[in-house]
Design a protein around this motif. Structure first.
Motif, PDB file in Angstrom:
ATOM      1  N   TYR A 129       0.819  -1.219   0.000  1.00  0.00           N
ATOM      2  CA  TYR A 129       0.000   0.000   0.000  1.00  0.00           C
ATOM      3  C   TYR A 129       0.849   1.265   0.000  1.00  0.00           C
ATOM      4  CZ  TYR A 129       1.075  -0.901   4.906  1.00  0.00           C
ATOM      5  OH  TYR A 129       1.725  -1.202   6.069  1.00  0.00           O
ATOM      6  N   MET A 131      -6.686   3.394   3.576  1.00  0.00           N
ATOM      7  CA  MET A 131      -5.581   3.524   2.620  1.00  0.00           C
ATOM      8  C   MET A 131      -5.781   4.761   1.750  1.00  0.00           C
ATOM      9  SD  MET A 131      -4.086   0.661   0.042  1.00  0.00           S
ATOM     10  CE  MET A 131      -5.686   0.195  -0.562  1.00  0.00           C
ATOM     11  N   ASN A 164       8.493   0.671  11.252  1.00  0.00           N
ATOM     12  CA  ASN A 164       8.032  -0.704  11.031  1.00  0.00           C
ATOM     13  C   ASN A 164       8.610  -1.656  12.084  1.00  0.00           C
ATOM     14  OD1 ASN A 164      10.697  -1.365  10.219  1.00  0.00           O
ATOM     15  ND2 ASN A 164      10.237  -1.010   8.057  1.00  0.00           N
ATOM     16  N   ASN A 170      -0.205   0.616  14.162  1.00  0.00           N
ATOM     17  CA  ASN A 170      -0.899   1.106  12.969  1.00  0.00           C
ATOM     18  C   ASN A 170      -1.178  -0.036  12.011  1.00  0.00           C
ATOM     19  OD1 ASN A 170      -0.687   3.741  13.834  1.00  0.00           O
ATOM     20  ND2 ASN A 170       0.973   4.291  12.432  1.00  0.00           N
ATOM     21  N   GLY A 180       9.518   8.141   7.762  1.00  0.00           N
ATOM     22  CA  GLY A 180      10.364   7.843   6.614  1.00  0.00           C
ATOM     23  C   GLY A 180       9.548   7.846   5.342  1.00  0.00           C
ATOM     24  N   GLY A 232       5.782   9.961   4.721  1.00  0.00           N
ATOM     25  CA  GLY A 232       5.906   9.501   6.095  1.00  0.00           C
ATOM     26  C   GLY A 232       4.617   9.362   6.870  1.00  0.00           C
TER      27      GLY A 232
HETATM   28  N1  SAM Z   1       8.205   2.932   7.691  1.00  0.00           N
HETATM   29  C1  SAM Z   1       7.487   3.419   8.805  1.00  0.00           C
HETATM   30  C2  SAM Z   1       6.236   2.604   9.047  1.00  0.00           C
HETATM   31  O1  SAM Z   1       5.832   1.874   8.143  1.00  0.00           O
HETATM   32  O2  SAM Z   1       5.673   2.732  10.127  1.00  0.00           O
HETATM   33  C3  SAM Z   1       7.146   4.893   8.699  1.00  0.00           C
HETATM   34  C4  SAM Z   1       6.736   5.433   7.358  1.00  0.00           C
HETATM   35  S1  SAM Z   1       5.158   4.859   6.807  1.00  0.00           S
HETATM   36  C5  SAM Z   1       5.023   5.701   5.273  1.00  0.00           C
HETATM   37  C6  SAM Z   1       4.069   5.739   7.927  1.00  0.00           C
HETATM   38  C7  SAM Z   1       2.699   5.175   8.067  1.00  0.00           C
HETATM   39  O3  SAM Z   1       2.021   5.334   6.850  1.00  0.00           O
HETATM   40  C8  SAM Z   1       2.660   3.702   8.403  1.00  0.00           C
HETATM   41  O4  SAM Z   1       1.814   3.463   9.518  1.00  0.00           O
HETATM   42  C9  SAM Z   1       2.083   3.077   7.163  1.00  0.00           C
HETATM   43  O5  SAM Z   1       1.361   1.922   7.458  1.00  0.00           O
HETATM   44  C10 SAM Z   1       1.228   4.190   6.637  1.00  0.00           C
HETATM   45  N2  SAM Z   1       0.940   4.121   5.202  1.00  0.00           N
HETATM   46  C11 SAM Z   1       1.761   3.788   4.188  1.00  0.00           C
HETATM   47  N3  SAM Z   1       1.138   3.872   2.999  1.00  0.00           N
HETATM   48  C12 SAM Z   1      -0.137   4.265   3.269  1.00  0.00           C
HETATM   49  C13 SAM Z   1      -1.286   4.540   2.463  1.00  0.00           C
HETATM   50  N4  SAM Z   1      -1.260   4.428   1.140  1.00  0.00           N
HETATM   51  N5  SAM Z   1      -2.408   4.954   3.084  1.00  0.00           N
HETATM   52  C14 SAM Z   1      -2.460   5.086   4.427  1.00  0.00           C
HETATM   53  N6  SAM Z   1      -1.410   4.857   5.235  1.00  0.00           N
HETATM   54  C15 SAM Z   1      -0.267   4.434   4.673  1.00  0.00           C
END
Ligand code: SAM
Ligand code: SF4
Length: 352
Positions: free
Chosen positions: A54, A215, A123, A184, A93, A351
């Motif tokens: 996602y 999402m 993560n 999350n 990130g 992020g």
């Molecule tokens: N890598 C770390 C992580 O996964 O927790 C931090 C960066 S990640 C981009 C931050 C949050 O965005 C995470 O909880 C991830 O599940 C969520 N995320 C990523 N893609 C997404 C999407 N398309 N829609 C909603 N949340 C999303």
């Protein structure tokens, strides 16, 4: 796997950053809608040790390190933000734990006058060893991404991940006192809808906050994201079909997550409905991308370049004006229902 190497300012050649002032008066920033902007989310890198379906395509390419903020540049911008009333920071990130010198960076950010709350979204793959040093350096809380409790499915969703690493990370964060732990879960149709039940069940005996996230669509994988979004309403119905009606658990309008509780549970369940029911009224967030752009809204492309002027020697006062003026233009609302979504970046560059 090849991990990025953080560039230090000394390696950039002839770039001279303006000096930091000895002290500064704090002048709170507001946007044109009167929202106080006090929360900065900083993406430490766009790279990651996973490839969640996602978030990004498997063959994602990342920015060359020269384009990313050095530690010194990032700290300069944190001080600029703090001088404008930023008191809350979340590191994200890509995957923030793969940034070299992370513990030192956390220590320096936590020591910036005015910063009261420093948290991270991760993560947790590398958290087992990092949790205690990060807590000692001043990191107060972590949000950990875990979309299922099933190891095979976890591997399928993240493409590369081992769920045992995440559990070790969660336990290490608890031992280090980074509580309450928030988990999350992005809910994706045909991947992990039914896993919501096991995740929700965790709150019965753990004082954790499990948050289900709609999402959001970005960039080149937006078709997949739009087709497979599970709405807040559907998620709530699914959880209630297993546990009965949820109780409200104290709504705070600045928190994007709406908190509920399974009656009698120790922890809470949250729903983040960015797509179907956005929460713009309480949004005091701006984001700093790893390449030094001030992103005004997650779901819109509007950005202000801070890194280029910083590298061209702009003074602290000039950088303050740029950030203040940028924040003033923070937009309200998204246009996802009209088919307009952010296209210039994928989630790993923003992020969350
Ligand atoms: N890598 C770390 C992580 O996964 O927790 C931090 C960066 S990640 C981009 C931050 C949050 O965005 C995470 O909880 C991830 O599940 C969520 N995320 C990523 N893609 C997404 C999407 N398309 N829609 C909603 N949340 C999303
Ligand atoms: Fe990496 Fe986080 Fe994106 Fe997953 S959601 S690919 S862990 S940045």
């Amino acid at each position: 796997m090849k991990l990025p190497i953080a560039l230090q300012s000394s390696e950039l050649g002839k770039v001279t950053m303006a000096p930091l002032p000895e002290s500064y008066a704090i002048e709170p920033m507001h946007d044109s809608y009167g929202r106080r902007i006090n929360y900065l989310r900083i993406s430490l890198t766009d790279a990651c040790n996973l490839r969640c379906v996602y978030c990004m395509p498997e063959d994602m390419t990342f920015r060359p390190r020269q384009e990313l903020m050095t530690d010194e540049e990032l700290l300069f911008l944190v001080r600029v933000g703090a001088s404008l009333g930023v008191n809350k920071i979340r590191l994200t990130g890509g995957e923030p734990t793969i940034r070299p010198h992370l513990v030192d960076l956390v220590r320096e950010i936590a020591a910036v006058p005015g910063i009261k709350d420093l948290a991270m979204t991760t993560n947790a793959i590398l958290l087992d060893k990092l949790a205690q040093p990060l807590a000692d350096a001043g990191l107060r809380r972590v949000n950990i991404s875990i979309d299922t409790l099933d190891g095979d499915k976890f591997h399928k969703i993240t493409r590369w991940g081992n769920i045992d690493d995440v559990w070790r990370g969660i336990r290490a964060a608890e031992r280090a006192g980074m509580t309450p732990i928030k988990l999350n879960c992005v809910v994706v149709r045909n991947f992990n809808e039914e896993d919501m039940i096991d995740l929700a069940r965790l709150t019965l005996e753990n004082d954790w906050d499990v948050r289900f996230i709609e999402m959001m669509p970005f960039g080149e994988i937006s078709d997949f994201q739009q087709t497979n979004v599970v709405t807040f309403r559907e998620m709530r119905e699914r959880v209630e079909s297993a546990f009965g009606p949820l109780e409200e658990a104290g709504y705070d309008f600045v928190d994007p997550s709406r908190p509920f509780r399974i009656p009698g549970a120790m922890g809470t369940l949250g729903f983040i409905s960015s797509v179907t029911e956005p929460f713009c009224q309480g949004c005091g967030r701006v984001r700093l991308t790893a390449d030094g752009k001030l992103r005004l809204c997650l779901l819109r492309d509007n950005e202000v370049d801070l890194l280029s002027p910083l590298r061209q020697g702009a003074t602290f006062e000039e950088m303050r004006s740029l950030m203040l003026d940028g924040a003033f233009h923070k937009p309200w609302g998204h246009s996802l229902s009209e088919g307009t979504f952010a296209e210039n970046r994928a989630m790993n560059q923003l992020g969350g």
